[in-house]
Design an enzyme around this catalytic site. Structure first.
Site, PDB file in Angstrom:
ATOM      1  CG  ASP A  10      -0.235   0.036   2.553  1.00  0.00           C
ATOM      2  OD1 ASP A  10      -0.869   0.491   3.540  1.00  0.00           O
ATOM      3  OD2 ASP A  10       0.943  -0.363   2.621  1.00  0.00           O
ATOM      4  CG  ASP A  15       3.984   0.011   1.588  1.00  0.00           C
ATOM      5  OD1 ASP A  15       3.739   0.975   2.334  1.00  0.00           O
ATOM      6  OD2 ASP A  15       3.474  -1.106   1.729  1.00  0.00           O
ATOM      7  CG  ASN A  39       0.332   3.467   4.133  1.00  0.00           C
ATOM      8  OD1 ASN A  39       0.111   3.502   5.346  1.00  0.00           O
ATOM      9  ND2 ASN A  39       1.348   2.784   3.600  1.00  0.00           N
ATOM     10  CB  THR A 126       4.507  -4.295   3.184  1.00  0.00           C
ATOM     11  OG1 THR A 126       4.254  -3.770   1.868  1.00  0.00           O
ATOM     12  CG2 THR A 126       5.671  -5.269   3.135  1.00  0.00           C
ATOM     13  CG  PHE A 167      -2.260   1.575   9.271  1.00  0.00           C
ATOM     14  CD1 PHE A 167      -2.001   1.130   7.981  1.00  0.00           C
ATOM     15  CD2 PHE A 167      -3.262   2.521   9.452  1.00  0.00           C
ATOM     16  CE1 PHE A 167      -2.717   1.617   6.899  1.00  0.00           C
ATOM     17  CE2 PHE A 167      -3.975   3.019   8.374  1.00  0.00           C
ATOM     18  CZ  PHE A 167      -3.712   2.555   7.091  1.00  0.00           C
ATOM     19  CG  ASN A 168       0.102  -2.858   7.365  1.00  0.00           C
ATOM     20  OD1 ASN A 168      -0.367  -1.892   6.768  1.00  0.00           O
ATOM     21  ND2 ASN A 168       1.382  -3.205   7.299  1.00  0.00           N
ATOM     22  CG  HIS A 241       6.968   0.541   9.710  1.00  0.00           C
ATOM     23  ND1 HIS A 241       6.993   0.396  11.077  1.00  0.00           N
ATOM     24  CD2 HIS A 241       6.491   1.784   9.474  1.00  0.00           C
ATOM     25  CE1 HIS A 241       6.544   1.504  11.647  1.00  0.00           C
ATOM     26  NE2 HIS A 241       6.232   2.362  10.701  1.00  0.00           N
ATOM     27  CG  ASP A 242       5.990  -1.678   4.657  1.00  0.00           C
ATOM     28  OD1 ASP A 242       5.348  -0.870   3.989  1.00  0.00           O
ATOM     29  OD2 ASP A 242       5.566  -2.168   5.726  1.00  0.00           O
TER      30      ASP A 242
HETATM   31  O1  RIB Z   1       2.070   0.306  10.759  1.00  0.00           O
HETATM   32  C1  RIB Z   1       3.006   0.478   9.733  1.00  0.00           C
HETATM   33  C2  RIB Z   1       2.522  -0.176   8.474  1.00  0.00           C
HETATM   34  O2  RIB Z   1       1.301   0.446   8.042  1.00  0.00           O
HETATM   35  C3  RIB Z   1       3.485   0.002   7.285  1.00  0.00           C
HETATM   36  O3  RIB Z   1       3.352  -1.076   6.406  1.00  0.00           O
HETATM   37  C4  RIB Z   1       2.994   1.263   6.637  1.00  0.00           C
HETATM   38  O4  RIB Z   1       3.357   1.339   5.247  1.00  0.00           O
HETATM   39  C5  RIB Z   1       1.507   1.088   6.776  1.00  0.00           C
HETATM   40  O5  RIB Z   1       1.066   0.239   5.715  1.00  0.00           O
HETATM   41 CA    CA Z   2       2.775  -0.601   4.085  1.00  0.00          CA
END
Ligand code: RIB
Ligand code: CA
Length: 316
Positions: A10, A15, A39, A126, A167-168, A241-242
């Site tokens: 996303d 990403d 996102n 991701t 979030f994801n 993160h990803d």
């Molecule tokens: O919480 C972080 C994640 O949520 C990451 O993958 C960021 O790109 C969002 O998708």
């Molecule tokens: Ca992501």
């Protein structure tokens, strides 16, 4: 020995760097990119995937759009972190990227890619897990074509979107539940691990020193990302993160792993979307998920900087 991979993402600043890393490193065979709402809206995450591939010269990887909403629950975006475009910072212009969108939808592209490949493929989601869950529910016959699922999501501790949920996973808890209970090998990189790889000014300076148009764009992405993480979370530097997912595939010793039972909370009034990680085996549930714990941040950033260097200098 290369690792055949499909990225489901996303984009999203982090990403985007995962796409760069997967495309640049010789150990990864990037077969396809699929997008999901997360996102930003699906339209925007798909455009962003095309944009990143266009500016990085990634031309031979099909990009298909997937689900525009979760299996259950409301849609949400992270415009406060990634901006209205989902990839704020650089000026991408208003024209269509030179990289086209594949006419198939994400599930069709993944299914055809899995059936056509000579060996099982690693799925690397991701973003919200909607596409992956929908694939497993619609095509259980494909399980034998999937090597493993290496995902960014969840946390062994606190969340980032609610105090409990990352979030994801929060975007689509039911989808995450399908994935974690699929019986496939799952490796999870949650916030407890990804917060160890922050794009500090020193890291951004390393990328800037590459002195290419791509490195300048990456600096703009990270500078924007740093501004929102500072504003929203008070972070001194944003966690990227990803790319921990692909970095793990490249160098399995880059992040330490423990095996644990991971359960997704679906019903908690205040905890929906939490990943309940049983690190001490107290639930009696099978410890069937690999959970990322300690990260070699220096090795991680070396991979990121090298990916930007390689893609930014077409001669490699
Ligand atoms: O919480 C972080 C994640 O949520 C990451 O993958 C960021 O790109 C969002 O998708
Ligand atoms: Ca992501």
């Amino acid at each position: 020995m290369t690792v055949p991979v499909i990225l489901d993402c996303d984009p999203g600043h982090d990403d985007a760097f995962n796409i760069l890393l997967a495309a640049a490193h010789p150990r990864i065979e990037l077969l396809a990119i699929t997008t999901v709402a997360g996102n930003q809206t699906l339209e925007k995450t798909t455009l962003n995937a095309r944009r990143i591939c266009a500016v990085a010269g990634i031309r031979d990887v099909p990009i298909a759009a997937g689900r525009d909403r979760p299996l259950h629950g409301p849609r949400r975006t992270a415009a406060d972190i990634h901006g209205e475009s989902g990839l704020d910072g650089p000026g991408f212009g208003t024209g269509e990227p030179v990289v086209p969108q594949d006419p198939r939808d994400a599930l069709a592209l993944i299914r055809e890619t899995l059936l056509a490949h000579r060996a099982p493929v690693t799925l690397v989601p991701t973003g919200p897990l909607t596409n992956i869950a929908a694939l497993l529910l619609a095509h259980p016959d494909l399980v034998g074509r999937i090597e493993r699922i290496v995902l960014m999501g969840g946390s062994t501790g606190r969340g980032n979107t609610t105090p409990a949920a990352e979030f994801n996973v929060l975007c689509d808890p039911e989808a995450a539940d399908v994935v974690f209970r699929s019986g496939l090998p799952v490796t999870m990189f949650g916030l407890n691990a990804t917060h160890q790889v922050r794009a500090t000014p020193a890291v951004i300076a390393r990328i800037a020193a590459l002195g290419t148009p791509l490195s300048r764009l990456c600096v703009e992405l990270l500078t924007y990302f740093a501004s929102t993480y500072r504003e929203v979370y008070g972070f001194d530097a944003p966690p990227l993160h990803d790319p921990l997912t692909v970095a793990h595939l490249i160098n399995p010793s880059l992040v330490s792993l423990v095996r644990a039972a991971v359960t997704v909370e679906l019903n908690g009034t205040h905890t929906r979307g939490a990943t309940v990680v049983d690190l001490h085996g107290v639930t009696g549930r099978p410890a069937d998920v690999e959970v990322g714990m300690e990260v070699d941040a220096e090795a991680f950033w070396d991979l990121i900087v090298e990916a930007v260097r390689v893609l930014g200098t077409p001669s490699g």
